[in-house]
Design a protein around this motif. Structure first.
Motif, PDB file in Angstrom:
ATOM      1  N   GLU A 196      -0.843  14.567 -13.969  1.00 34.05           N
ATOM      2  CA  GLU A 196      -0.539  15.893 -13.420  1.00 34.05           C
ATOM      3  C   GLU A 196      -0.521  16.993 -14.471  1.00 34.05           C
ATOM      4  O   GLU A 196      -0.439  18.172 -14.124  1.00 34.05           O
ATOM      5  CB  GLU A 196       0.793  15.854 -12.679  1.00 34.05           C
ATOM      6  CG  GLU A 196       0.738  14.987 -11.448  1.00 34.05           C
ATOM      7  CD  GLU A 196       2.032  14.982 -10.656  1.00 34.05           C
ATOM      8  OE1 GLU A 196       2.961  15.737 -11.010  1.00 34.05           O
ATOM      9  OE2 GLU A 196       2.104  14.215  -9.689  1.00 34.05           O
ATOM     10  N   ASN A 197      -0.557  16.632 -15.767  1.00 34.90           N
ATOM     11  CA  ASN A 197      -0.602  17.669 -16.783  1.00 34.90           C
ATOM     12  C   ASN A 197      -1.389  17.187 -18.008  1.00 34.90           C
ATOM     13  O   ASN A 197      -1.668  16.002 -18.154  1.00 34.90           O
ATOM     14  CB  ASN A 197       0.803  18.164 -17.167  1.00 34.90           C
ATOM     15  CG  ASN A 197       1.648  17.088 -17.811  1.00 34.90           C
ATOM     16  OD1 ASN A 197       1.254  16.511 -18.833  1.00 34.90           O
ATOM     17  ND2 ASN A 197       2.807  16.793 -17.248  1.00 34.90           N
ATOM     18  N   LYS A 198      -1.729  18.140 -18.866  1.00 36.09           N
ATOM     19  CA  LYS A 198      -2.580  17.843 -20.022  1.00 36.09           C
ATOM     20  C   LYS A 198      -1.907  16.896 -21.012  1.00 36.09           C
ATOM     21  O   LYS A 198      -2.569  16.057 -21.604  1.00 36.09           O
ATOM     22  CB  LYS A 198      -2.981  19.144 -20.721  1.00 36.09           C
ATOM     23  CG  LYS A 198      -3.928  19.984 -19.899  1.00 36.09           C
ATOM     24  CD  LYS A 198      -4.259  21.283 -20.602  1.00 36.09           C
ATOM     25  CE  LYS A 198      -5.171  22.127 -19.728  1.00 36.09           C
ATOM     26  NZ  LYS A 198      -5.477  23.417 -20.349  1.00 36.09           N
ATOM     27  N   MET A 199      -0.593  17.042 -21.188  1.00 34.80           N
ATOM     28  CA  MET A 199       0.134  16.179 -22.120  1.00 34.80           C
ATOM     29  C   MET A 199      -0.012  14.711 -21.721  1.00 34.80           C
ATOM     30  O   MET A 199      -0.288  13.850 -22.563  1.00 34.80           O
ATOM     31  CB  MET A 199       1.614  16.554 -22.170  1.00 34.80           C
ATOM     32  CG  MET A 199       2.460  15.591 -22.972  1.00 34.80           C
ATOM     33  SD  MET A 199       2.280  15.787 -24.715  1.00 34.80           S
ATOM     34  CE  MET A 199       3.540  16.990 -24.987  1.00 34.80           C
ATOM     35  N   VAL A 200       0.160  14.434 -20.443  1.00 36.90           N
ATOM     36  CA  VAL A 200       0.037  13.060 -19.958  1.00 36.90           C
ATOM     37  C   VAL A 200      -1.394  12.566 -20.132  1.00 36.90           C
ATOM     38  O   VAL A 200      -1.621  11.436 -20.585  1.00 36.90           O
ATOM     39  CB  VAL A 200       0.501  12.956 -18.484  1.00 36.90           C
ATOM     40  CG1 VAL A 200       0.162  11.601 -17.903  1.00 36.90           C
ATOM     41  CG2 VAL A 200       2.000  13.215 -18.392  1.00 36.90           C
TER      42      VAL A 200
END
Length: 173
Positions: A91-95
């Motif tokens: 769901e996000n770039k970090m993940v």
């Protein structure tokens, strides 16, 4: 709200980690010829030290016998498949970046196990004091990427949990 497709970002991160890992191992084995040298002192706190790791990250599970590298490779590839599913749902770039780093590192170590029957480890952080010498496990670029990726996932989970808790409206008394 639609979820962004972060698969390409994770795949690129994984490929960068894989390339850096394999290039560093190639250089250590063929350019520097670290197996012949044994150890090179780079800094007062950093050595290049040749280790043939038959276990997993930080030498865990070293005593699995002749088929250990096959078992560890199979487990690592199963983890990479699971990471691929997780990446698809990211769901996000970090993940996405963290999953890519972990998968790239895992594949880099599987390549070593298939090629050599062991993983090339060579980075040794240490500190020498008058009270004694302390050394961290000898590791490689893949191991560092796996550890940093897991740390990023833990941090993301903690911050996501806090964001969700803060966004929940409280009912009036």
């Amino acid at each position: 709200m639609t979820r962004p497709n972060l698969v390409p970002l994770g795949v690129i991160a994984g490929l960068i980690v894989l390339a850096a890992d394999q290039a560093s191992k190639w250089w250590v084995l063929n350019g520097l010829k670290l197996p012949e040298l044994g150890q090179v002192r780079l800094l007062p706190v950093l050595n290049l030290t040749m280790v043939r790791n038959t276990g997993v990250t930080f030498g865990l599970l070293n005593g699995l016998g002749d088929w250990g590298h096959v078992l560890l490779s199979a487990v690592a590839l199963a983890v990479v498949v699971a990471l691929g599913v997780w990446l698809y749902r990211a769901e996000n770039k970090m993940v996405a970046l963290a999953i890519g780093a972990i998968a790239g590192g895992a594949i880099g170590n599987v390549i070593d196990r298939v090629r050599f029957g062991w993983v090339v480890d060579f980075i040794q952080a240490h500190i020498d004091t008058r009270w004694g010498d302390y050394s961290w496990y000898v590791f490689n670029v893949a191991d560092a990427a796996i550890v940093c990726g897991v740390a990023a996932l833990i941090l993301d989970a903690q911050f996501s949990k806090r964001r969700k808790e803060q966004s929940i409206p409280t009912s009036p008394p």
